[in-house]
Design an enzyme around this catalytic site. Sequence first.
Site, mmCIF file in Angstrom:
data_model
loop_
_atom_site.group_PDB
_atom_site.id
_atom_site.type_symbol
_atom_site.label_atom_id
_atom_site.label_comp_id
_atom_site.label_asym_id
_atom_site.label_seq_id
_atom_site.Cartn_x
_atom_site.Cartn_y
_atom_site.Cartn_z
ATOM 1 N N HIS A 82 13.528 2.675 5.383
ATOM 2 C CA HIS A 82 12.088 3.074 4.548
ATOM 3 C C HIS A 82 11.807 4.202 5.013
ATOM 4 O O HIS A 82 12.025 4.814 6.129
ATOM 5 C CB HIS A 82 11.153 1.792 4.683
ATOM 6 C CG HIS A 82 9.637 1.786 4.355
ATOM 7 N ND1 HIS A 82 9.431 1.391 3.257
ATOM 8 C CD2 HIS A 82 8.831 2.857 4.543
ATOM 9 C CE1 HIS A 82 8.131 1.449 2.980
ATOM 10 N NE2 HIS A 82 7.980 2.521 4.077
ATOM 11 N N ASP A 161 -1.371 -5.623 2.129
ATOM 12 C CA ASP A 161 -0.797 -4.540 2.638
ATOM 13 C C ASP A 161 -1.061 -4.076 1.219
ATOM 14 O O ASP A 161 -1.508 -2.934 1.546
ATOM 15 C CB ASP A 161 0.422 -4.684 2.550
ATOM 16 C CG ASP A 161 0.543 -3.014 3.138
ATOM 17 O OD1 ASP A 161 0.318 -2.273 3.989
ATOM 18 O OD2 ASP A 161 1.832 -2.379 1.946
ATOM 19 N N ARG A 168 -7.398 1.882 2.138
ATOM 20 C CA ARG A 168 -7.087 3.182 2.866
ATOM 21 C C ARG A 168 -7.069 4.281 2.184
ATOM 22 O O ARG A 168 -7.303 5.122 2.098
ATOM 23 C CB ARG A 168 -5.848 2.907 4.029
ATOM 24 C CG ARG A 168 -6.306 1.493 4.715
ATOM 25 C CD ARG A 168 -4.890 1.210 5.675
ATOM 26 N NE ARG A 168 -3.642 2.569 6.102
ATOM 27 C CZ ARG A 168 -2.367 2.418 6.234
ATOM 28 N NH1 ARG A 168 -1.843 1.890 5.405
ATOM 29 N NH2 ARG A 168 -1.776 3.484 6.823
ATOM 30 N N SER A 183 1.696 -1.340 7.984
ATOM 31 C CA SER A 183 2.581 -1.857 6.319
ATOM 32 C C SER A 183 3.776 -1.562 6.381
ATOM 33 O O SER A 183 3.762 -2.408 5.697
ATOM 34 C CB SER A 183 1.343 -0.475 5.946
ATOM 35 O OG SER A 183 1.512 -0.047 4.629
ATOM 36 N N LYS A 187 6.393 -4.788 5.232
ATOM 37 C CA LYS A 187 7.326 -5.306 4.395
ATOM 38 C C LYS A 187 8.204 -4.700 4.099
ATOM 39 O O LYS A 187 8.955 -5.637 4.098
ATOM 40 C CB LYS A 187 6.692 -3.878 3.131
ATOM 41 C CG LYS A 187 5.594 -3.547 2.906
ATOM 42 C CD LYS A 187 5.410 -2.079 1.845
ATOM 43 C CE LYS A 187 4.891 -0.912 2.165
ATOM 44 N NZ LYS A 187 3.492 -0.528 2.154
HETATM 45 N N1 URA Z 1 3.778 4.460 4.247
HETATM 46 C C1 URA Z 1 3.276 2.709 4.327
HETATM 47 O O1 URA Z 1 4.381 1.760 2.750
HETATM 48 N N2 URA Z 1 2.812 2.221 4.568
HETATM 49 C C2 URA Z 1 1.667 3.099 5.117
HETATM 50 O O2 URA Z 1 0.559 3.212 4.963
HETATM 51 C C3 URA Z 1 2.588 4.867 4.959
HETATM 52 C C4 URA Z 1 3.073 4.637 4.297
#
Ligand code: URA
Length: 425
Positions: A82, A161, A168, A183, A187
Amino acid sequence: MRTVDLIQKKRDGHELTTDEINWLISGYAEGSVPDYQMAAFAMAIYFRGMSTREISDLTMAMVASGEEIDLSAISGIKVDKHSTGGVGDKVTLILAPLVASFGIPVAKMSGRGLGHTGGTLDKLESIKGYQIEVTQDQFIKQVQDIGVSVIGQSDNMVKADKLLYALRDVTATVDIIPLIASSVMSKKIAAGADAILLDVTVGEGAFMKNIEDARQLAQTMVELGKAVGRKTIAVITDMSQPVGTSIGNRLEILEALEILQGKGREDVTEFICELAQIMLGLADVEKTVDEVRAHLLDGSALQKFEEMVAAQGGDLEDLYRAVRVSHQVPVLAQASGYIEALPALEFGLFAMKLGAGRAVKTDSLDYETGIVFHKKVGEAVEAGQKIATIYANENISENMLTNFQKNVKIGNVSVKTKEIIEIVS
Ligand code: URA
């Protein structure tokens, strides 16, 4: 419990209990906590922060707000990756098939871009026919059959999220460590991989503007991953200039293909091979960077990419076609010297205005437009030399061109750049 009391408690700098966090997040996911109260809570976190225990509770509450993907039917160690976001970030397009070419399964759920440029999914969707929405069974079967799949995140995963991130984005509460860490990690945990490589970007084009914040975010996420039994490593990477040479969905696919054929720029190729080496290490496969690079040179990574595209309905002829734009505008250097800075954010926004990215979630994209840089930071230029090409489907005004040129900083010293700044494990 009352939401207002929890907002007040955080606003006044107190720690919330596990039960309080669970109650708030499940209520938000179910709709009993409204957006306006969640926005106030996010802002309270922005100013008051969260303890490590609170961040961990928030992460797990978000995981519990949706379904978790079960990848156990796929044999071997599943490694996920990620990035916290970047401009021109086409790394996943190369890294996923490259790692898969070593027999390590890559089952990756990616996101769309919001702000600056498109996300990995948008880039893949610029290939005619490529399907990002597939059932979980198809996803797992594809990884069993060919070892790699990159699809869109399931709608039922980490519901909280999804809602919170959109909130956000419009309430100036994105760039805060507890909320980014929870966040990202919710995931990753819900997506079911055994091991996780995190690319924490730092610099002008990233959420984390300085190394101290990037380090703290990286450490927080690594601890969250390890706490739930996932091997987790973070690399802190430079996002002061765009990744590689291109920004824009089709243009980035074309650059990815060049790298996959071993014909990409040396710096970005080396960077991706180093990331692949770390991902393979997470799956207990020890390889040198040269051994990894061999899979770019012998075509095995490219073959995996083509297999993935074909398996997801993508047209292999369309994959290799050039971009289709009405205007290709060269940008010439205004002075002689060395490129000192190519501010990622400015060029990300420029590409967005060409249609390559979204200003708001509902914007549609122009997959063909974007920028290709012919020079990167540290390289010598002569006045009048072509430093970039703008690919547009509209006329580029003098004003836009001047703005672009102003953002290319040319100086007298050759600045040294480094893609991987630090590794946190
Ligand atoms: N990427 C994400 O998945 N969440 C965030 O809050 C910032 C970057």
